[in-house]
Design an enzyme around this catalytic site. Structure first.
Site, mmCIF file in Angstrom:
data_model
loop_
_atom_site.group_PDB
_atom_site.id
_atom_site.type_symbol
_atom_site.label_atom_id
_atom_site.label_comp_id
_atom_site.label_asym_id
_atom_site.label_seq_id
_atom_site.Cartn_x
_atom_site.Cartn_y
_atom_site.Cartn_z
ATOM 1 N N ASP A 110 0.828 -1.222 0.000
ATOM 2 C CA ASP A 110 0.000 0.000 0.000
ATOM 3 C C ASP A 110 0.856 1.262 0.000
ATOM 4 O O ASP A 110 0.394 2.331 -0.387
ATOM 5 C CB ASP A 110 -0.962 0.002 1.192
ATOM 6 C CG ASP A 110 -0.237 -0.278 2.494
ATOM 7 O OD1 ASP A 110 0.460 0.610 2.994
ATOM 8 O OD2 ASP A 110 -0.362 -1.415 3.013
ATOM 9 N N GLY B 87 9.056 -11.998 -0.649
ATOM 10 C CA GLY B 87 9.967 -11.397 0.322
ATOM 11 C C GLY B 87 10.891 -12.415 0.977
ATOM 12 O O GLY B 87 12.073 -12.141 1.230
ATOM 13 N N ASP C 286 6.417 -5.424 7.032
ATOM 14 C CA ASP C 286 5.038 -4.915 7.025
ATOM 15 C C ASP C 286 4.148 -6.006 6.437
ATOM 16 O O ASP C 286 3.574 -5.849 5.357
ATOM 17 C CB ASP C 286 5.005 -3.622 6.194
ATOM 18 C CG ASP C 286 3.644 -2.965 6.212
ATOM 19 O OD1 ASP C 286 2.731 -3.480 6.885
ATOM 20 O OD2 ASP C 286 3.498 -1.937 5.525
HETATM 21 N N1 SPD Z 1 -5.009 -8.118 10.738
HETATM 22 C C1 SPD Z 1 -4.409 -6.999 10.112
HETATM 23 C C2 SPD Z 1 -2.925 -7.058 10.073
HETATM 24 C C3 SPD Z 1 -2.396 -6.113 9.090
HETATM 25 C C4 SPD Z 1 -0.949 -5.849 9.225
HETATM 26 N N2 SPD Z 1 -0.379 -5.260 8.050
HETATM 27 C C5 SPD Z 1 -1.023 -4.166 7.478
HETATM 28 C C6 SPD Z 1 -0.319 -3.642 6.285
HETATM 29 C C7 SPD Z 1 -0.420 -2.190 6.173
HETATM 30 N N3 SPD Z 1 0.618 -1.624 5.407
#
Ligand code: SPD
Length: 295
Positions: free
Chosen positions: A101, A153, A170
């Site tokens: 994102d 990754g 992330d």
């Molecule tokens: N259960 C939701 C966990 C999300 C963790 N990663 C979110 C990515 C945002 N960049």
């Protein structure tokens, strides 16, 4: 209660009565009223939905799990990035695994000493859809300092000869394509590609609902890194609202090596992270300390 906080009754003419529910542990959940379905599709890796909600704005949902909402994404992205970047003395080369994102890249590039941020994302469609529907999150993905590699990754960290100062994992959740990003081999590979004094931060799920995942990661990481510290933030749209991150370091300690002068001088725009939060986030409630075996 302030007048603007009162939710008015929806009129009987509101026929679009659509709600999104995400179940947590199959026994609890979060339910949001949906304004419209913006996009629904299937990438080679996962189902991708983008919904517009009344309370949290547009929301990215991968395989039925909320990843970001316009209203609260800043909390997670600031908190996965700044504690490490204000601890490492000179974070020039940063690697982000997942995070298609772009929110983490956006925060990383608030640090002028970062020369390059490499984003390794397995799912190109996530990046494309976020550029289209979340431009305020994906806003640094075309920055000349950003290099995007569409790859697995885990494979990247196992095979690359490159070295990095800071690695930010992330990841989505430990199911499907991201499961491997929670495993010991992956973290050992990251240790190997970190420069001396390097720091890794990984998101480590909810300390309320996912204690076994958090404990297992914590114990595995203690077997790899000399310094391992769990910290947390409040993220309203994630399961239970309390979310954990685990910072692992080859040297610098966020408690004693926080770059207070640089933080003050830089004056970066944040909405959650600040110098007080930097320290407070590492103070864990007792139930989390117990879950980690610290008491
Ligand atoms: N259960 C939701 C966990 C999300 C963790 N990663 C979110 C990515 C945002 N960049």
């Amino acid at each position: 209660m302030a007048q603007e906080d009162l939710i008015r009754e929806e009129s009987m003419t509101d026929l679009w009565n659509v709600w999104y529910s995400e179940l947590h542990q199959q026994r609890a959940g979060l339910t949001l009223k949906v304004k419209s379905v913006v996009y629904s599709g299937q990438s080679p890796f996962q189902r991708i939905d983008i919904l517009d909600t009344y309370e949290f704005g547009k929301m990215l949902v991968l395989y039925g799990s909320i990843m970001i909402t316009e209203r609260d994404e800043f909390i997670y992205h600031e908190m996965i990035s700044h504690p490490a970047l204000f601890t490492h003395p000179n974070p020039r080369r940063v690697l982000v695994i997942g995070g298609g994102d772009g929110g983490t890249v956006r925060e990383v590039l608030k640090h002028p000493e970062v020369e390059q941020v490499t984003l390794v994302e397995i799912d190109q469609m996530v990046v494309e859809k976020c550029k289209e529907y979340f431009p305020q999150v994906a806003c640094q993905l075309d920055n000349p300092k950003t290099r995007i590699l569409f790859q697995d990754g885990a494979k990247f960290v196992a095979e690359t000869q490159e070295k990095f100062d800071v690695v930010l994992v992330d990841a989505s959740d430990p199911i499907g394509p991201a499961e491997v990003l929670f495993q010991k081999k992956f973290h050992q590979d990251i240790y190997n590609l970190l420069e001396d004094g390097g720091i890794m931060v990984t998101q480590s799920e909810s300390p309320f609902f996912h204690q076994r995942t958090l404990r297992r990661m914590y114990e595995n990481l203690q077997g790899i890194f000399p310094l391992v510290k769990v910290y947390w933030a409040y993220v309203p749209t994630y399961p239970s609202g309390i979310w954990s991150f685990t910072l692992c370091s080859k040297g610098p300690d966020p408690a004693t090596d926080f770059k207070a002068a640089q933080y003050a001088e830089l004056g970066i725009e944040t909405n959650y992270y600040n110098d007080g939060i930097h320290h407070a986030a590492f103070v864990l409630p007792n139930f989390v300390r117990k879950a980690l075996g610290q008491m």
